[in-house]
Design a protein around this motif. Structure first.
Motif, mmCIF file in Angstrom:
data_model
loop_
_atom_site.group_PDB
_atom_site.id
_atom_site.type_symbol
_atom_site.label_atom_id
_atom_site.label_comp_id
_atom_site.label_asym_id
_atom_site.label_seq_id
_atom_site.Cartn_x
_atom_site.Cartn_y
_atom_site.Cartn_z
ATOM 1 N N PRO A 121 27.280 -6.705 -15.237
ATOM 2 C CA PRO A 121 28.564 -6.080 -15.621
ATOM 3 C C PRO A 121 29.397 -6.976 -16.529
ATOM 4 C CG PRO A 121 28.726 -6.988 -13.413
ATOM 5 C CD PRO A 121 27.299 -7.211 -13.853
ATOM 6 N N VAL A 122 28.832 -7.387 -17.661
ATOM 7 C CA VAL A 122 29.555 -8.282 -18.563
ATOM 8 C C VAL A 122 30.605 -7.543 -19.384
ATOM 9 C CG1 VAL A 122 27.657 -9.939 -18.701
ATOM 10 C CG2 VAL A 122 27.739 -8.032 -20.303
ATOM 11 N N GLY A 123 30.690 -6.225 -19.221
ATOM 12 C CA GLY A 123 31.713 -5.467 -19.921
ATOM 13 C C GLY A 123 33.121 -5.903 -19.563
ATOM 14 N N VAL A 124 33.297 -6.484 -18.384
ATOM 15 C CA VAL A 124 34.633 -6.956 -17.989
ATOM 16 C C VAL A 124 35.083 -8.125 -18.855
ATOM 17 C CG1 VAL A 124 34.389 -6.161 -15.619
ATOM 18 C CG2 VAL A 124 33.607 -8.454 -16.224
ATOM 19 N N PHE A 125 34.142 -8.762 -19.566
ATOM 20 C CA PHE A 125 34.479 -9.868 -20.463
ATOM 21 C C PHE A 125 34.481 -9.424 -21.923
ATOM 22 C CE2 PHE A 125 32.137 -11.703 -16.809
ATOM 23 C CZ PHE A 125 33.187 -12.418 -16.234
ATOM 24 N N GLY A 126 34.404 -8.119 -22.137
ATOM 25 C CA GLY A 126 34.441 -7.600 -23.486
ATOM 26 C C GLY A 126 33.109 -7.611 -24.205
ATOM 27 N N LEU A 127 32.027 -7.870 -23.490
ATOM 28 C CA LEU A 127 30.701 -7.890 -24.098
ATOM 29 C C LEU A 127 29.966 -6.587 -23.823
ATOM 30 C CD1 LEU A 127 29.576 -11.518 -23.103
ATOM 31 C CD2 LEU A 127 30.565 -10.772 -25.270
ATOM 32 N N HIS A 128 29.022 -6.266 -24.682
ATOM 33 C CA HIS A 128 28.206 -5.069 -24.487
ATOM 34 C C HIS A 128 26.791 -5.527 -24.200
ATOM 35 C CE1 HIS A 128 26.041 -1.360 -25.119
ATOM 36 N NE2 HIS A 128 27.175 -0.694 -25.235
ATOM 37 N N PRO A 129 26.332 -5.443 -22.966
ATOM 38 C CA PRO A 129 24.979 -5.918 -22.639
ATOM 39 C C PRO A 129 23.918 -5.082 -23.341
ATOM 40 C CG PRO A 129 25.899 -4.700 -20.802
ATOM 41 C CD PRO A 129 27.007 -4.851 -21.802
ATOM 42 N N PHE A 130 22.813 -5.702 -23.643
ATOM 43 C CA PHE A 130 21.728 -5.031 -24.356
ATOM 44 C C PHE A 130 20.427 -5.376 -23.645
ATOM 45 C CE2 PHE A 130 18.503 -4.417 -27.563
ATOM 46 C CZ PHE A 130 18.934 -3.300 -28.264
ATOM 47 N N THR A 131 19.694 -4.363 -23.231
ATOM 48 C CA THR A 131 18.431 -4.575 -22.531
ATOM 49 C C THR A 131 17.305 -4.566 -23.555
ATOM 50 O OG1 THR A 131 19.339 -3.375 -20.634
ATOM 51 C CG2 THR A 131 16.964 -3.805 -20.635
ATOM 52 N N ILE A 132 16.780 -5.737 -23.875
ATOM 53 C CA ILE A 132 15.781 -5.827 -24.945
ATOM 54 C C ILE A 132 14.472 -5.148 -24.561
ATOM 55 C CG2 ILE A 132 16.761 -7.905 -25.946
ATOM 56 C CD1 ILE A 132 14.754 -9.552 -24.437
ATOM 57 N N THR A 133 14.190 -5.048 -23.263
ATOM 58 C CA THR A 133 12.958 -4.392 -22.827
ATOM 59 C C THR A 133 13.068 -2.873 -22.870
ATOM 60 O OG1 THR A 133 13.746 -4.750 -20.559
ATOM 61 C CG2 THR A 133 12.065 -6.263 -21.391
ATOM 62 N N SER A 134 14.208 -2.350 -23.314
ATOM 63 C CA SER A 134 14.340 -0.903 -23.500
ATOM 64 C C SER A 134 13.898 -0.488 -24.894
ATOM 65 C CB SER A 134 15.786 -0.460 -23.257
ATOM 66 O OG SER A 134 16.655 -1.029 -24.224
ATOM 67 N N HIS A 135 13.329 -1.427 -25.651
ATOM 68 C CA HIS A 135 12.804 -1.132 -26.977
ATOM 69 C C HIS A 135 11.299 -1.342 -26.986
ATOM 70 C CE1 HIS A 135 16.214 -0.389 -29.789
ATOM 71 N NE2 HIS A 135 16.886 -0.882 -28.759
#
Length: 271
Positions: A121-135
């Motif tokens: 849940p890094v969105g609380v720090f203003g970041l947008h997490p990205f799951t690289i294994t979803s590609h």
């Protein structure tokens, strides 16, 4: 603009519209795309999260490789993962499997960290997490590397006798051409199924979480009554699915490593 943070990502909604596929969009981070010789060399969000995954994995290993006589929890965790992968290879490949521990361990830990970091849940720090294994490009490259190692090991140890893998022992002579073609095609499909399995599992879970996040946001925007009917049940369901996704993240890393060890067994022992 309303934000809802869950175990997967921080969702931004404008006008109640959420695109579940936007989270998979690869975007350059440092301004305009860097095009050199017709090739796009931009540093993207995908590349950033690969670096974050590698740094997190390096810190994990660095903190657990103290070689203390009485290991602490961190060292015990690293040794536990190492022993787990080694036991898996020995049970599937035999004593020769120990020489593949560095690669399979790196593969398992990279996928595990990438999967889990994409759920933080890094969105609380203003970041947008990205799951690289979803590609599929990422999972496909990992699968091709594993498949390439299997081919190198198989031909390096057995030469052209490696082709006997495609003719099971006891096959009737008239059936050999047909069985050979079927077994060869089955063998060649392995890297596709290996990469596709991980890609589909991670993508489906993240899409589901974002769809539920849309229900939460739309319910909040529509008023108190909808919060109780739509938003709260959806939020509770998101929590449960996030926990399930954490389990899936670990299982998919294990399955990828396990199938790699099974394929290595074919190359080493021709089973």
């Amino acid at each position: 603009m309303t934000y809802v943070t869950n175990g997967n990502l921080a969702v931004a909604a404008e006008g109640g519209k959420i695109d579940p596929m936007h989270q998979f969009l690869i975007e350059p981070l440092l301004g305009r795309p860097w095009v050199v010789g017709g090739y796009d060399l931009s540093f993207t969000n995908s590349a950033l999260w690969m670096v974050i995954t590698l740094v997190a994995l390096w810190l994990f290993m660095l903190g657990g490789m103290k070689r203390e006589l009485v290991p602490g929890r961190w060292q015990a965790a690293v040794e536990g993962f190492t022993g787990f992968v080694q036991n898996m290879l020995v049970s599937n490949v035999g004593p020769e499997g120990k020489r593949f521990v560095p690669y399979v361990f790196s593969l398992f830990m990279f996928i595990l960290f990438a999967n889990v970091l994409g759920l933080m849940p890094v969105g609380v720090f203003g970041l947008h997490p990205f799951t690289i294994t979803s590609h599929l490009t990422v999972t496909g490259v990992l699968a091709i590397i594993s498949f390439g190692i299997v081919l190198i090991v198989g031909f390096g140890k057995h030469g052209f006798h490696f082709f006997s893998l495609f003719v099971p022992h006891g096959t009737p002579l008239p059936m050999i051409p047909l069985i050979f073609v079927v077994e060869l095609l089955s063998f060649l499909v392995r890297p596709f199924s290996l990469g596709l399995r991980l890609f589909v599992a991670m993508t489906a879970g993240h899409i589901l979480l974002k769809v539920l996040a849309a229900f939460v946001i739309n319910g909040i925007n529509m008023g108190p009554g909808y919060i109780a009917i739509v938003s709260l049940p959806s939020f509770v369901l998101m929590i449960g699915i996030t926990l399930l996704e954490l389990l899936v993240a670990a299982i998919q890393a294990y399955v990828f490593a396990l199938l790699t060890s099974v394929y290595l067994n074919d190359a080493v022992n021709l089973h």
